[in-house]
Scaffold this motif. Sequence first.
Motif, PDB file in Angstrom:
ATOM      1  N   VAL A 293       0.838  -1.203   0.000  1.00  0.00           N
ATOM      2  CA  VAL A 293       0.000   0.000   0.000  1.00  0.00           C
ATOM      3  C   VAL A 293       0.870   1.249   0.000  1.00  0.00           C
ATOM      4  CG1 VAL A 293      -1.542   1.385   1.447  1.00  0.00           C
ATOM      5  CG2 VAL A 293      -2.080  -1.018   1.000  1.00  0.00           C
ATOM      6  N   LEU A 294       1.861   1.276   0.862  1.00  0.00           N
ATOM      7  CA  LEU A 294       2.743   2.442   0.926  1.00  0.00           C
ATOM      8  C   LEU A 294       3.594   2.547  -0.336  1.00  0.00           C
ATOM      9  CD1 LEU A 294       3.861   2.271   4.679  1.00  0.00           C
ATOM     10  CD2 LEU A 294       2.095   3.707   3.650  1.00  0.00           C
ATOM     11  N   ALA A 295       3.947   1.409  -0.923  1.00  0.00           N
ATOM     12  CA  ALA A 295       4.723   1.439  -2.165  1.00  0.00           C
ATOM     13  C   ALA A 295       3.910   2.056  -3.296  1.00  0.00           C
ATOM     14  CB  ALA A 295       5.166   0.025  -2.535  1.00  0.00           C
ATOM     15  N   ALA A 296       2.585   1.835  -3.272  1.00  0.00           N
ATOM     16  CA  ALA A 296       1.731   2.415  -4.311  1.00  0.00           C
ATOM     17  C   ALA A 296       1.667   3.930  -4.219  1.00  0.00           C
ATOM     18  CB  ALA A 296       0.326   1.828  -4.214  1.00  0.00           C
ATOM     19  N   LEU A 297       2.054   4.467  -3.057  1.00  0.00           N
ATOM     20  CA  LEU A 297       2.063   5.918  -2.869  1.00  0.00           C
ATOM     21  C   LEU A 297       3.471   6.497  -2.994  1.00  0.00           C
ATOM     22  CD1 LEU A 297      -0.432   6.177   0.142  1.00  0.00           C
ATOM     23  CD2 LEU A 297      -0.874   6.811  -2.240  1.00  0.00           C
ATOM     24  N   GLN A 298       4.356   5.749  -3.604  1.00  0.00           N
ATOM     25  CA  GLN A 298       5.733   6.209  -3.764  1.00  0.00           C
ATOM     26  C   GLN A 298       5.762   7.539  -4.526  1.00  0.00           C
ATOM     27  OE1 GLN A 298       8.228   3.385  -5.705  1.00  0.00           O
ATOM     28  NE2 GLN A 298      10.126   4.452  -5.250  1.00  0.00           N
ATOM     29  N   GLY A 299       6.573   8.463  -4.016  1.00  0.00           N
ATOM     30  CA  GLY A 299       6.670   9.781  -4.626  1.00  0.00           C
ATOM     31  C   GLY A 299       5.775  10.812  -3.978  1.00  0.00           C
ATOM     32  N   VAL A 300       4.910  10.370  -3.047  1.00  0.00           N
ATOM     33  CA  VAL A 300       4.019  11.284  -2.326  1.00  0.00           C
ATOM     34  C   VAL A 300       4.546  11.461  -0.905  1.00  0.00           C
ATOM     35  CG1 VAL A 300       1.683  11.599  -1.425  1.00  0.00           C
ATOM     36  CG2 VAL A 300       2.020  10.595  -3.684  1.00  0.00           C
ATOM     37  N   ARG A 301       4.553  12.702  -0.437  1.00  0.00           N
ATOM     38  CA  ARG A 301       5.003  12.953   0.934  1.00  0.00           C
ATOM     39  C   ARG A 301       3.940  12.449   1.903  1.00  0.00           C
ATOM     40  NH1 ARG A 301       5.276  17.651   4.508  1.00  0.00           N
ATOM     41  NH2 ARG A 301       4.207  18.928   2.939  1.00  0.00           N
ATOM     42  N   LEU A 302       4.356  11.574   2.826  1.00  0.00           N
ATOM     43  CA  LEU A 302       3.430  10.946   3.762  1.00  0.00           C
ATOM     44  C   LEU A 302       3.626  11.474   5.167  1.00  0.00           C
ATOM     45  CD1 LEU A 302       3.641   7.215   2.595  1.00  0.00           C
ATOM     46  CD2 LEU A 302       2.069   8.998   1.816  1.00  0.00           C
ATOM     47  N   GLY A 303       2.536  11.457   5.925  1.00  0.00           N
ATOM     48  CA  GLY A 303       2.592  11.813   7.339  1.00  0.00           C
ATOM     49  C   GLY A 303       2.317  10.597   8.190  1.00  0.00           C
ATOM     50  N   ARG A 304       1.420  10.742   9.135  1.00  0.00           N
ATOM     51  CA  ARG A 304       1.116   9.660  10.064  1.00  0.00           C
ATOM     52  C   ARG A 304       0.366   8.528   9.365  1.00  0.00           C
ATOM     53  NH1 ARG A 304      -2.489  11.392  15.038  1.00  0.00           N
ATOM     54  NH2 ARG A 304      -3.905  11.749  13.278  1.00  0.00           N
ATOM     55  N   VAL A 305       0.696   7.288   9.728  1.00  0.00           N
ATOM     56  CA  VAL A 305       0.017   6.093   9.223  1.00  0.00           C
ATOM     57  C   VAL A 305      -0.515   5.320  10.428  1.00  0.00           C
ATOM     58  CG1 VAL A 305       0.232   3.944   7.913  1.00  0.00           C
ATOM     59  CG2 VAL A 305       1.550   5.971   7.218  1.00  0.00           C
ATOM     60  N   THR A 306      -1.830   5.098  10.468  1.00  0.00           N
ATOM     61  CA  THR A 306      -2.434   4.408  11.608  1.00  0.00           C
ATOM     62  C   THR A 306      -3.374   3.320  11.126  1.00  0.00           C
ATOM     63  OG1 THR A 306      -4.218   6.052  11.711  1.00  0.00           O
ATOM     64  CG2 THR A 306      -2.311   6.416  13.129  1.00  0.00           C
ATOM     65  N   SER A 307      -3.551   2.296  11.974  1.00  0.00           N
ATOM     66  CA  SER A 307      -4.483   1.209  11.694  1.00  0.00           C
ATOM     67  C   SER A 307      -5.582   1.247  12.752  1.00  0.00           C
ATOM     68  CB  SER A 307      -3.754  -0.133  11.737  1.00  0.00           C
ATOM     69  OG  SER A 307      -4.627  -1.179  11.391  1.00  0.00           O
ATOM     70  N   ARG A 308      -6.832   1.036  12.355  1.00  0.00           N
ATOM     71  CA  ARG A 308      -7.949   1.127  13.304  1.00  0.00           C
ATOM     72  C   ARG A 308      -9.071   0.176  12.906  1.00  0.00           C
ATOM     73  NH1 ARG A 308     -11.955   3.536  10.656  1.00  0.00           N
ATOM     74  NH2 ARG A 308     -11.538   5.166   9.094  1.00  0.00           N
ATOM     75  N   GLU A 309     -10.079   0.083  13.788  1.00  0.00           N
ATOM     76  CA  GLU A 309     -11.271  -0.712  13.532  1.00  0.00           C
ATOM     77  C   GLU A 309     -12.183   0.026  12.544  1.00  0.00           C
ATOM     78  OE1 GLU A 309     -12.372  -3.771  14.904  1.00  0.00           O
ATOM     79  OE2 GLU A 309     -10.275  -3.935  15.525  1.00  0.00           O
ATOM     80  N   PRO A 310     -12.977  -0.700  11.756  1.00  0.00           N
ATOM     81  CA  PRO A 310     -13.891  -0.047  10.817  1.00  0.00           C
ATOM     82  C   PRO A 310     -14.977   0.749  11.536  1.00  0.00           C
ATOM     83  CG  PRO A 310     -13.594  -2.366  10.258  1.00  0.00           C
ATOM     84  CD  PRO A 310     -13.002  -2.168  11.619  1.00  0.00           C
ATOM     85  N   SER A 311     -15.409   1.845  10.912  1.00  0.00           N
ATOM     86  CA  SER A 311     -16.464   2.707  11.431  1.00  0.00           C
ATOM     87  C   SER A 311     -17.656   2.681  10.472  1.00  0.00           C
ATOM     88  CB  SER A 311     -15.946   4.141  11.564  1.00  0.00           C
ATOM     89  OG  SER A 311     -15.642   4.676  10.272  1.00  0.00           O
ATOM     90  N   LEU A 312     -18.712   3.426  10.835  1.00  0.00           N
ATOM     91  CA  LEU A 312     -19.861   3.538   9.936  1.00  0.00           C
ATOM     92  C   LEU A 312     -19.450   4.169   8.612  1.00  0.00           C
ATOM     93  CD1 LEU A 312     -22.915   3.284   9.444  1.00  0.00           C
ATOM     94  CD2 LEU A 312     -23.185   5.551  10.475  1.00  0.00           C
ATOM     95  N   GLU A 313     -18.518   5.107   8.648  1.00  0.00           N
ATOM     96  CA  GLU A 313     -18.060   5.730   7.411  1.00  0.00           C
ATOM     97  C   GLU A 313     -17.401   4.702   6.489  1.00  0.00           C
ATOM     98  OE1 GLU A 313     -15.364   9.520   5.867  1.00  0.00           O
ATOM     99  OE2 GLU A 313     -15.722   9.221   7.996  1.00  0.00           O
ATOM    100  N   ASP A 314     -16.651   3.780   7.071  1.00  0.00           N
ATOM    101  CA  ASP A 314     -16.026   2.733   6.264  1.00  0.00           C
ATOM    102  C   ASP A 314     -17.084   1.821   5.640  1.00  0.00           C
ATOM    103  OD1 ASP A 314     -13.363   3.573   6.973  1.00  0.00           O
ATOM    104  OD2 ASP A 314     -13.698   2.645   8.914  1.00  0.00           O
ATOM    105  N   ALA A 315     -18.120   1.501   6.425  1.00  0.00           N
ATOM    106  CA  ALA A 315     -19.211   0.683   5.879  1.00  0.00           C
ATOM    107  C   ALA A 315     -19.909   1.425   4.746  1.00  0.00           C
ATOM    108  CB  ALA A 315     -20.205   0.339   6.983  1.00  0.00           C
ATOM    109  N   TYR A 316     -20.133   2.710   4.951  1.00  0.00           N
ATOM    110  CA  TYR A 316     -20.786   3.531   3.920  1.00  0.00           C
ATOM    111  C   TYR A 316     -19.959   3.544   2.631  1.00  0.00           C
ATOM    112  CZ  TYR A 316     -22.041   7.903   1.542  1.00  0.00           C
ATOM    113  OH  TYR A 316     -22.367   8.846   0.608  1.00  0.00           O
ATOM    114  N   ILE A 317     -18.654   3.728   2.761  1.00  0.00           N
ATOM    115  CA  ILE A 317     -17.775   3.751   1.582  1.00  0.00           C
ATOM    116  C   ILE A 317     -17.832   2.410   0.861  1.00  0.00           C
ATOM    117  CG2 ILE A 317     -15.357   3.850   0.841  1.00  0.00           C
ATOM    118  CD1 ILE A 317     -14.925   5.936   3.096  1.00  0.00           C
TER     119      ILE A 317
END
Length: 363
Positions: A293-317
Amino acid sequence: MLAIEADALRRTYTSRTGWPKSRRTESEAVRGVTFDVAPGELFGLLGPNGAGKTTTIKMLNTLLLPTSGTARVFGHDVARDPVAVRRRIGYVFGGDRGLYDRLSALDNLRYFAELYGVPARAQKRRITELLDLVGLLGREKEKVEGYSRGMRQRLHIARGLLHRPDVLFLDEPSIGVDPVAARDLRRTVADLAATGTTVLLTTHYMAEADELCDRIAVIAGGRIRALGTPDSLKSLVRERDVLEIEAYGVDEERLDRLRRVPGVRGVAAEDRGALQTVTVQTGRGAAELHGPVLAALQGVRLGRVTSREPSLEDAYIAIVEGADAATVTGTATSAGTHTGTSAGTVGGGAGAVEGTASQGAAV
């Protein structure tokens, strides 16, 4: 008796384009929407822009006639008995329209009380009750032009409640409102539902829907794609992990690259000024995907990367992206072939989507 019943509602718009020989074109905004709302329920209608939310609400509150299908409010048909429906509903929409800026809040409410037919003897008491409910008591003599957007929205709600409607339609009431005002609006809406008013709410804010709604319907492409409680919708993505990545300058090409990473089930990006938050859904425990996933964003300046549980917004998406994928599949099939997959009601604990035919794409 149900507060709201919508049965196979459709709305088609017809327009003419071209000159000198005009060509008639049709666009179907709502495509067979079916749901019901119980008395006293706070029901959410969620969907992307152009999904058919506002068109559905306008059919339910008699501002638009359905092209086909039926809708009833406390047993009154919206097409055959619109006057009876209007007596039992209130309508509040987001934005600045619908109030007279050069009048005070008190004068606005007096004027609309006359339009709603509130008896003169009851107006003073009713207006005072509503000003107290929406937190404007003490500022009612100020001109509306000096009100903040949040205060205007609260006044909109008071206006919609003047005639004690059984059903209140709230069409994106917190749009453009600051977080403090939005919190106050949510409290007001929750108080309404607690007193027995049936509320149908549309919003783009998932946290708002999760906090307030008893049940939620997700509409996309004019069809209901999922329907259930907030928890049952979230159960659809229970077996997923979510990776949130802060990035600067992610373009559509890189997002498409992310979507093509094997094991990635959904990608969304939200602009927050110069910063973007990229949300990537993967299978549960797929930590090995973080590298690709991070390799697919190569060339883009990245900040914080976090992992979390799914929310209603994730279900909606996930639901909306599944609907988009089904639409693309349907477009690619041969002419005259309909590729409607099952959709409809979300089962409470299992996370399965129980079907009502031709209602959309299952997640």
